[in-house]
Design a protein around this motif. Structure first.
Motif: not given
Ligand code: FAD
Length: 275
Positions: A38-40, A95-99, A133-135, A146-148, A153-155
């Motif tokens: 993982t990555f912070g 990933l997007r990540g969380d700040l 992905a978030y089942p 929306d989430d789907l 979009r990522k695919v």
């Molecule tokens: P996204 O796919 O960008 O989605 C985030 C939110 O934005 C969702 O609610 C989505 O519906 C919405 N969204 C997405 N795209 C758009 C768009 N174009 N327009 C409007 N809304 C949109 N976190 C870390 O910090 N480090 C890690 O290493 C890490 N590893 C993970 C590994 C896995 C397998 C999983 C499932 C999660 C991991 N996470 C990690 C947590 C993840 O970063 C968080 O769940 C974060 O909140 C979302 O990341 P995401 O890449 O799914 O974001």
């Protein structure tokens, strides 16, 4: 072919580094397809993620760093991708990540689909890209649909495969798979599996990441109080049976959130006779 993989986080202390070395050695015997690290978000573990990945590779296993884009600049991400490329890393979890709370949003990327697009634009087909992905629906999503669509979009941006957030209800996964198929998504979507070792920690974590603990399961785990051995024994039975149902229902593999511990992942792997 089904793929089985294992996740680590980069250790923070010298003791953690030594321990992870040992855990990796034990889990490497299971011969997973890869270990991800993982990555912070906000760059807090950038160097440690790379160091951990390099160490795993040097010890003979395939490793995939996670990379999150929130709070990062293009320049920053370009730099990280170049470093990974120069070390021969060809597999990444985007990933997007969380700040961290209190950290202001300053990055150039808002969502993971933008990161996937950027990786493809910068590096072509060099990286095999996994996304999340978030089942049970991402906690910040506007809604199920929306989430789907956002997952798609990522695919469409070029992800090769996905790993799910963990869940305890297999119907959530199967329903998600049906919805993805209806949208024409055909990449492998591998269930993320969280072994159960401690109820209060699991409850805290699950409420943050939007993973539902079914009421009966919560009550059952609560009833063990501090009896860790019973929680682990029951958790092992329960998660093994979840994995069996997922694989029997067509899941293309399993990704284990090891939490840098070897015992439960090893026990599950052996019990399921994964190869
Ligand atoms: P996204 O796919 O960008 O989605 C985030 C939110 O934005 C969702 O609610 C989505 O519906 C919405 N969204 C997405 N795209 C758009 C768009 N174009 N327009 C409007 N809304 C949109 N976190 C870390 O910090 N480090 C890690 O290493 C890490 N590893 C993970 C590994 C896995 C397998 C999983 C499932 C999660 C991991 N996470 C990690 C947590 C993840 O970063 C968080 O769940 C974060 O909140 C979302 O990341 P995401 O890449 O799914 O974001």
């Amino acid at each position: 072919m089904r793929t089985f993989s294992i996740e680590f986080f980069p250790p923070k202390t010298p003791e953690g580094v030594t321990k992870l070395r040992d855990v990796h050695m034990q889990l490497a015997r299971l011969n997973p397809r890869f270990f991800s690290v993982t990555f912070g978000a906000g760059g807090s573990t950038r160097d440690r993620t790379l160091e951990t990945v390099m160490e795993i590779q040097a010890a003979g296993s395939a490793a995939a760093p996670h990379l999150s884009c929130v709070g990062s600049t293009r320049e920053n991400l370009r730099d990280i991708l170049a470093t990974y490329k120069s070390h021969g890393i060809r597999h990444i979890v985007a990933l997007r990540g969380d700040l961290p709370s209190g950290m202001a949003e300053t990055g150039e990327f808002r969502y993971a689909n933008e990161l996937v697009e950027f990786i493809r634009a910068e590096t072509g087909d060099w990286f095999e890209i996994e996304v999340a992905a978030y089942p049970e629906v991402h906690p910040q999503a506007k809604g199920y649909r929306d989430d789907l669509v956002n997952f798609k979009r990522k695919v469409d941006a070029g992800a090769n495969a996905a790993i799910t957030q963990y869940f305890f209800n297999p119907d959530a996964y199967f329903n998600f798979m049906d919805e993805c198929a209806a949208l024409g998504i055909s990449i492998p979507i591998v269930p993320g599996i969280m072994p159960i070792s401690n109820y209060s920690q699991l409850a805290r974590f699950s409420s943050m990441c939007g993973a539902e603990i079914p009421r009966w399961l919560a009550k059952r785990l609560e009833s063990y109080l501090d009896d860790t051995a019973s929680i682990r024994a029951f958790g092992l039975d329960f998660i093994a049976s979840l994995c069996e149902r997922l694989l029997a229902g067509g899941a293309p593999g399993l990704h284990f959130y090891s939490m840098n511990q070897s015992a439960l992942t090893s026990a599950l792997w052996q019990r399921l006779d994964l190869k």
